[in-house]
Design an enzyme around this catalytic site. Structure first.
Site, PDB file in Angstrom:
ATOM      1  N   ASN A  33       0.618   4.140   8.458  1.00 35.97           N
ATOM      2  CA  ASN A  33       1.399   5.217   9.068  1.00 35.97           C
ATOM      3  C   ASN A  33       2.798   4.716   9.394  1.00 35.97           C
ATOM      4  O   ASN A  33       3.122   3.557   9.123  1.00 35.97           O
ATOM      5  CB  ASN A  33       0.688   5.771  10.314  1.00 35.97           C
ATOM      6  N   LYS A  55      -8.288  -3.384  -8.620  1.00 38.18           N
ATOM      7  CA  LYS A  55      -7.398  -2.222  -8.626  1.00 38.18           C
ATOM      8  C   LYS A  55      -8.069  -1.057  -9.352  1.00 38.18           C
ATOM      9  O   LYS A  55      -8.587  -1.233 -10.468  1.00 38.18           O
ATOM     10  CB  LYS A  55      -6.087  -2.601  -9.322  1.00 38.18           C
TER      11      LYS A  55
END
Ligand code: C5P
Length: 406
Positions: free
Chosen positions: A213, A292
């Protein structure tokens, strides 16, 4: 900031190569609002000229006790009586020995001896070769100076002008500035150990991606600094931010909410106050992929599912409840609207005596903020100001609450 506004500092320079840093320090003191009177020993004048120091301080420099500019011919009395502090930077090994002996054969040592000890503190920033710093004579002198009431700042470690590496460098000008500012702050938190969380957390999706955030960590770092300035021992558990660690603060870097919880649990045993400013992610991906996640060209998107993170503040408040030495817990609430009602509800839900509300979108990443302090008897507003000023007010307020609690 103008943290030294109204302060008059006598900046004394003694002989050492670190005199080059005194020029930058002088400028930094003036920028912070102080007036600066420079006094130099003859040895200092071998390293940097009075002209440089005059230009930076905007005052003529004093070097001799026979200076005829003073009508009473007593610069050692006149200059020291005006000062809020005398700061010797750099302070050489030789000058420390002189101070210990109370010698007074040049203007600077005479002025240090003649200063009113109760009202004009003496602070020194030692600077010397590592062997000189480690020598038993210097160790004895440091101990004696401290017991005489002198504030002896730390020394830095690293490459020295002589080519050797070790302890004894003078602190950098910005470090000395922070230490001097801290010196003038009221010591409301002596004997306390403050644990602070700050910044966002980062919850991994795979090895290269994650959820985080916009919390910058600035409010929590300011609180850690303010608590340290107030005399507390401070541990700062920081999520991923690139802010400099405040002077004298012990920092533990973490990434995820669970890392943060573990670090807080480990450090809480020694703490007396816990201030949770971190913007902890409420949820994390249920599974972080080991490799990934790749596009396969079919247009299919990964399906993420989430689990709730532990609530660090609520957990700490709960585990300290009923303990003989209860941790004083302070929470933060970043809201987008209806601050008072949300903060009151959050205070009860988290089970903390004090909850500090702020408007998230108006504070994330900014250098200033406005706070609403909510406790069982009501709310008090701290008007918009720099985060550091607000942090100092919050620390003073918390100290008062703790002493009222007994
Ligand atoms: O529930 P909310 O995230 O709004 O609560 C904010 C307060 O709780 C802050 O003090 C924050 O640091 C703390 N908190 C926490 N652990 C969480 C979530 C919030 O310590 N998982």
């Amino acid at each position: 900031m103008n943290d030294l506004a109204g302060k008059h500092i006598v900046l004394g320079l003694t002989g050492g190569i670190a005199c080059y840093k005194a020029a930058e320090l002088c400028r930094a003191l003036v920028k912070e609002g102080a007036t600066v009177q420079v006094v130099m020993t003859q040895a200092a004048e071998q390293f940097i000229t009075p002209v440089t120091m005059q230009a930076l301080s905007n005052r003529t420099v004093y070097g001799s006790q026979w200076d005829a500019r003073e009508p009473n011919n007593m610069p050692h009395i006149n200059l020291s009586r005006e000062a809020d502090a005398i700061l010797l930077a750099p302070c050489s090994a030789d000058f420390m020995a002189k101070l210990v002996q109370g010698r007074a054969d040049d203007l600077l040592s005479l002025m240090c001896l003649a200063r009113p000890m109760d009202t004009v503190p003496l602070l020194i920033a030692p600077a010397m070769n590592r062997e000189m710093w480690a020598h038993p004579a210097t160790r004895r002198n440091v101990a004696q100076l401290v017991s005489d009431g002198t504030t002896v700042f730390d020394v830095g470690t690293g490459d020295q002008a002589c080519g050797e590496t070790g302890d004894g460098r003078m602190l950098e000008p910005n470090e000395l500035l922070d230490d001097l500012i801290a010196f003038f702050q009221p010591k409301t938190m002596l004997g306390q150990h403050v644990l602070v969380t700050a910044g966002p957390t980062y919850e991994a999706i795979d090895p290269v991606r994650g959820i985080t955030n916009l919390s910058s960590g600035k409010m929590g770092f300011a609180i850690a600094r303010a608590a340290r300035e107030a005399g507390a021992q401070v541990t700062l558990v920081a999520g991923p931010v690139s802010l400099a660690t405040p002077r004298g603060v012990h920092r533990v870097d973490v990434r995820s909410a669970r890392d943060m919880l573990h670090a807080v649990q480990e450090k809480a045993a020694a703490a007396t106050v816990f201030i949770a400013t971190a913007a902890v992610a409420d949820w994390r991906p249920a599974h972080a992929a080991d490799q990934k996640i790749k596009k396969d060209g079919s247009g299919a998107t990964p399906q993420l599912s989430f689990v709730e993170n532990p609530d660090i503040l609520a957990a700490m408040a709960q585990s300290s409840r009923g303990q003989s030495r209860a941790l004083y817990c302070v929470g933060f609430a970043a809201e987008s609207e209806d601050l008072l009602a949300n903060a009151q509800a959050k205070r009860l839900r988290k089970g903390v005596p004090l909850l500090v509300g702020n408007i998230g979108p108006a504070t994330f990443g900014q250098d200033d903020n406005a706070l609403l302090l909510v406790d069982e008897s009501g709310a008090r507003e701290l008007a918009r100001d720099s985060k550091l000023s607000l942090a100092r007010k919050l620390i003073a307020d918390t100290a008062t609450r703790m002493s009222a609690r007994g």
